[in-house]
Design a protein around this motif. Structure first.
Motif, PDB file in Angstrom:
ATOM      1  N   GLN A  97     -11.376   1.642   3.751  1.00 16.19           N
ATOM      2  CA  GLN A  97     -11.847   0.293   3.397  1.00 16.19           C
ATOM      3  C   GLN A  97     -10.814  -0.580   2.417  1.00 16.19           C
ATOM      4  O   GLN A  97     -11.057  -1.652   2.725  1.00 16.19           O
ATOM      5  N   MET A  98     -10.089  -0.034   1.664  1.00 10.72           N
ATOM      6  CA  MET A  98      -9.448  -0.824   0.706  1.00 10.72           C
ATOM      7  C   MET A  98      -8.101  -1.410   1.505  1.00 10.72           C
ATOM      8  O   MET A  98      -7.900  -2.570   1.214  1.00 10.72           O
ATOM      9  N   ALA A  99      -7.600  -0.590   2.422  1.00 14.08           N
ATOM     10  CA  ALA A  99      -6.487  -0.971   3.601  1.00 14.08           C
ATOM     11  C   ALA A  99      -6.990  -2.171   4.218  1.00 14.08           C
ATOM     12  O   ALA A  99      -6.490  -2.972   4.470  1.00 14.08           O
ATOM     13  N   ASP A 100      -8.334  -2.082   4.793  1.00 14.13           N
ATOM     14  CA  ASP A 100      -8.977  -3.080   5.465  1.00 14.13           C
ATOM     15  C   ASP A 100      -9.059  -4.478   4.721  1.00 14.13           C
ATOM     16  O   ASP A 100      -8.913  -5.526   5.455  1.00 14.13           O
ATOM     17  N   ALA A 101      -9.593  -4.320   3.585  1.00  9.48           N
ATOM     18  CA  ALA A 101      -9.824  -5.371   2.719  1.00  9.48           C
ATOM     19  C   ALA A 101      -8.195  -5.922   2.514  1.00  9.48           C
ATOM     20  O   ALA A 101      -8.168  -7.574   2.371  1.00  9.48           O
ATOM     21  N   LEU A 102      -7.260  -5.214   2.232  1.00 19.16           N
ATOM     22  CA  LEU A 102      -5.860  -5.681   2.054  1.00 19.16           C
ATOM     23  C   LEU A 102      -5.453  -6.572   3.299  1.00 19.16           C
ATOM     24  O   LEU A 102      -4.940  -7.625   3.227  1.00 19.16           O
ATOM     25  N   ALA A 103      -5.548  -6.006   4.603  1.00 19.90           N
ATOM     26  CA  ALA A 103      -5.381  -6.701   5.693  1.00 19.90           C
ATOM     27  C   ALA A 103      -6.026  -7.895   5.751  1.00 19.90           C
ATOM     28  O   ALA A 103      -5.620  -9.019   6.291  1.00 19.90           O
ATOM     29  N   GLN A 104      -7.435  -8.130   5.344  1.00 21.53           N
ATOM     30  CA  GLN A 104      -8.243  -9.103   5.764  1.00 21.53           C
ATOM     31  C   GLN A 104      -7.568 -10.270   4.863  1.00 21.53           C
ATOM     32  O   GLN A 104      -7.461 -11.562   4.875  1.00 21.53           O
ATOM     33  N   ARG A 105      -7.188  -9.913   3.515  1.00 19.08           N
ATOM     34  CA  ARG A 105      -6.686 -10.738   2.514  1.00 19.08           C
ATOM     35  C   ARG A 105      -5.263 -11.287   3.093  1.00 19.08           C
ATOM     36  O   ARG A 105      -4.807 -12.457   2.848  1.00 19.08           O
ATOM     37  N   ASN A 106      -4.524 -10.418   3.757  1.00 17.89           N
ATOM     38  CA  ASN A 106      -3.119 -10.725   4.307  1.00 17.89           C
ATOM     39  C   ASN A 106      -3.564 -11.970   5.455  1.00 17.89           C
ATOM     40  O   ASN A 106      -2.722 -13.023   5.540  1.00 17.89           O
ATOM     41  N   LEU A 107      -4.641 -11.815   5.942  1.00 15.82           N
ATOM     42  CA  LEU A 107      -4.796 -12.932   7.195  1.00 15.82           C
ATOM     43  C   LEU A 107      -5.236 -14.253   6.464  1.00 15.82           C
ATOM     44  O   LEU A 107      -4.878 -15.315   6.926  1.00 15.82           O
ATOM     45  N   GLU A 108      -5.854 -13.975   5.513  1.00 13.52           N
ATOM     46  CA  GLU A 108      -6.254 -15.278   4.478  1.00 13.52           C
ATOM     47  C   GLU A 108      -5.065 -15.926   4.065  1.00 13.52           C
ATOM     48  O   GLU A 108      -4.735 -17.225   4.169  1.00 13.52           O
ATOM     49  N   ASP A 157       7.221 -18.299  11.928  1.00 12.80           N
ATOM     50  CA  ASP A 157       8.182 -18.238  10.654  1.00 12.80           C
ATOM     51  C   ASP A 157       7.226 -17.502   9.650  1.00 12.80           C
ATOM     52  O   ASP A 157       7.917 -16.726   8.617  1.00 12.80           O
ATOM     53  N   GLU A 158       5.968 -17.971   9.410  1.00 13.56           N
ATOM     54  CA  GLU A 158       5.129 -17.454   8.262  1.00 13.56           C
ATOM     55  C   GLU A 158       4.880 -15.927   8.467  1.00 13.56           C
ATOM     56  O   GLU A 158       4.746 -15.278   7.562  1.00 13.56           O
ATOM     57  N   TYR A 159       4.765 -15.498   9.727  1.00 11.87           N
ATOM     58  CA  TYR A 159       4.410 -14.182   9.817  1.00 11.87           C
ATOM     59  C   TYR A 159       5.714 -13.347   9.452  1.00 11.87           C
ATOM     60  O   TYR A 159       5.666 -12.208   8.952  1.00 11.87           O
ATOM     61  N   LEU A 160       6.875 -13.786   9.967  1.00 14.24           N
ATOM     62  CA  LEU A 160       8.146 -13.185   9.436  1.00 14.24           C
ATOM     63  C   LEU A 160       8.240 -13.041   8.207  1.00 14.24           C
ATOM     64  O   LEU A 160       8.876 -12.126   7.435  1.00 14.24           O
ATOM     65  N   ALA A 161       8.130 -14.092   7.507  1.00 12.58           N
ATOM     66  CA  ALA A 161       8.091 -14.270   5.966  1.00 12.58           C
ATOM     67  C   ALA A 161       7.408 -13.074   5.210  1.00 12.58           C
ATOM     68  O   ALA A 161       7.701 -12.565   4.529  1.00 12.58           O
ATOM     69  N   MET A 162       6.099 -13.072   5.773  1.00 20.50           N
ATOM     70  CA  MET A 162       5.308 -11.855   5.087  1.00 20.50           C
ATOM     71  C   MET A 162       5.657 -10.592   5.683  1.00 20.50           C
ATOM     72  O   MET A 162       5.558  -9.811   4.878  1.00 20.50           O
ATOM     73  N   LYS A 163       6.252 -10.347   6.755  1.00 21.07           N
ATOM     74  CA  LYS A 163       6.617  -8.983   7.006  1.00 21.07           C
ATOM     75  C   LYS A 163       7.802  -8.678   6.237  1.00 21.07           C
ATOM     76  O   LYS A 163       8.154  -7.592   5.842  1.00 21.07           O
ATOM     77  N   ARG A 164       8.686  -9.730   5.844  1.00 22.11           N
ATOM     78  CA  ARG A 164       9.849  -9.591   4.788  1.00 22.11           C
ATOM     79  C   ARG A 164       9.554  -9.561   3.462  1.00 22.11           C
ATOM     80  O   ARG A 164      10.075  -8.587   2.724  1.00 22.11           O
ATOM     81  N   THR A 165       8.435  -9.999   2.994  1.00 20.92           N
ATOM     82  CA  THR A 165       8.169 -10.111   1.408  1.00 20.92           C
ATOM     83  C   THR A 165       6.791  -9.558   0.909  1.00 20.92           C
ATOM     84  O   THR A 165       6.718  -9.257  -0.260  1.00 20.92           O
ATOM     85  N   ALA A 166       5.942  -9.583   1.661  1.00 25.94           N
ATOM     86  CA  ALA A 166       4.344  -9.309   1.322  1.00 25.94           C
ATOM     87  C   ALA A 166       4.216  -7.508   1.103  1.00 25.94           C
ATOM     88  O   ALA A 166       4.618  -6.752   1.890  1.00 25.94           O
ATOM     89  N   PRO A 167       4.043  -6.991  -0.069  1.00 22.68           N
ATOM     90  CA  PRO A 167       3.897  -5.751  -0.313  1.00 22.68           C
ATOM     91  C   PRO A 167       2.958  -5.132   0.536  1.00 22.68           C
ATOM     92  O   PRO A 167       1.715  -5.795   0.608  1.00 22.68           O
ATOM     93  N   GLY A 168       3.098  -4.117   1.213  1.00 27.20           N
ATOM     94  CA  GLY A 168       2.280  -3.324   1.823  1.00 27.20           C
ATOM     95  C   GLY A 168       1.944  -3.770   3.200  1.00 27.20           C
ATOM     96  O   GLY A 168       1.233  -3.084   4.162  1.00 27.20           O
ATOM     97  N   PHE A 169       2.507  -4.787   3.505  1.00 24.36           N
ATOM     98  CA  PHE A 169       2.366  -5.583   4.762  1.00 24.36           C
ATOM     99  C   PHE A 169       2.759  -4.843   6.116  1.00 24.36           C
ATOM    100  O   PHE A 169       2.309  -4.863   7.318  1.00 24.36           O
ATOM    101  N   SER A 170       3.898  -4.148   5.951  1.00 20.94           N
ATOM    102  CA  SER A 170       4.588  -3.353   6.991  1.00 20.94           C
ATOM    103  C   SER A 170       3.564  -2.248   7.505  1.00 20.94           C
ATOM    104  O   SER A 170       3.933  -1.770   8.530  1.00 20.94           O
ATOM    105  N   LEU A 171       2.542  -2.008   6.743  1.00 19.71           N
ATOM    106  CA  LEU A 171       1.894  -0.946   7.120  1.00 19.71           C
ATOM    107  C   LEU A 171       0.751  -1.152   7.574  1.00 19.71           C
ATOM    108  O   LEU A 171       0.000  -0.778   8.587  1.00 19.71           O
ATOM    109  N   VAL A 172       0.017  -2.485   6.987  1.00 25.56           N
ATOM    110  CA  VAL A 172      -1.470  -2.782   7.454  1.00 25.56           C
ATOM    111  C   VAL A 172      -1.418  -4.172   8.052  1.00 25.56           C
ATOM    112  O   VAL A 172      -2.272  -4.518   8.875  1.00 25.56           O
TER     113      VAL A 172
END
Length: 205
Positions: free
Chosen positions: A67-78, A105-120
């Motif tokens: 549930q925590m990972a799901d919430a992180l994914a939702q925050r990533n989308l926002e 470009d914004e998706y690529l930026a998150m792939k490169r910089t957002a913590p945990g993004f590569s997994l969720v």
């Protein structure tokens, strides 16, 4: 402050600012630990320690680490949508190619910089390696709503289907690019951009 996930992804929605700040610290800690120990090594207790909150505070919002990972994914989308909107506000209205560049470009930026993004990322890789359709549908829906007015189109089923195909295609190719190079293989990313323009051009030109 980073956006708070929708209440549907939480056991209890934060009401006061202090509670929202605590939730933000919990999700930040979850993202950091995902990068450090992976999903299998993640635990609610470790998140509580990293966030500097009692374990009960974690369970107030989440029943388990999924549930925590799901919430992180939702925050990533926002956050992603916020960043895309920021790019669109600086671009010329009606230029769908500039809009798609912002989306990619914004998706690529998150792939490169957002913590945990590569997994969720937006919710489609837990368990690790799973590529479920639902999150990409959610992203396509959000992009259809967001970009329809910008490009002067009605957000109808044809537009939504086109964005879903574009999102699914880009998702697969971006995953390939980051398998080939931790920063994203430039040639694959270029081909992804060209593919999106050629495909969407049939509908949007």
């Amino acid at each position: 402050m980073k956006p708070v996930p929708h209440a549907t992804s939480l056991r209890r929605a934060p009401v006061q600012r202090r509670s929202a700040e605590r939730l933000t610290r919990i999700l930040d800690a979850c993202a950091e630990l995902l990068d450090e120990v992976g999903y299998d090594g993640l635990s609610t207790r470790a998140v509580a320690v990293r966030a500097g909150v009692p374990i009960g505070s974690v369970y107030r919002f989440f029943g388990n680490k999924r549930q925590m990972a799901d919430a992180l994914a939702q925050r990533n989308l926002e956050l992603y949508v916020e960043h895309v909107i920021g790019r669109l506000e600086r671009a010329a209205a009606g230029d769908w190619r500039a809009a798609m560049d912002a989306v990619l470009d914004e998706y690529l930026a998150m792939k490169r910089t957002a913590p945990g993004f590569s997994l969720v990322d937006f919710g489609n890789q837990i368990p690790v390696g799973a590529r479920q359709a639902e999150p990409n549908s959610r992203v396509a829906d959000r992009l259809s709503e967001l970009l329809a007015g910008y490009i002067g189109r009605t957000p109808d089923e044809e537009l939504r289907r086109a964005f879903l195909v574009a999102v699914e295609s880009a998702d697969t190719l971006v995953q390939l690019a980051f398998r080939l190079d931790p920063e994203g293989d430039a040639a694959i990313i270029h081909e992804t951009r060209e593919l999106l323009r050629a495909y969407l051009g049939r509908l949007l030109d």
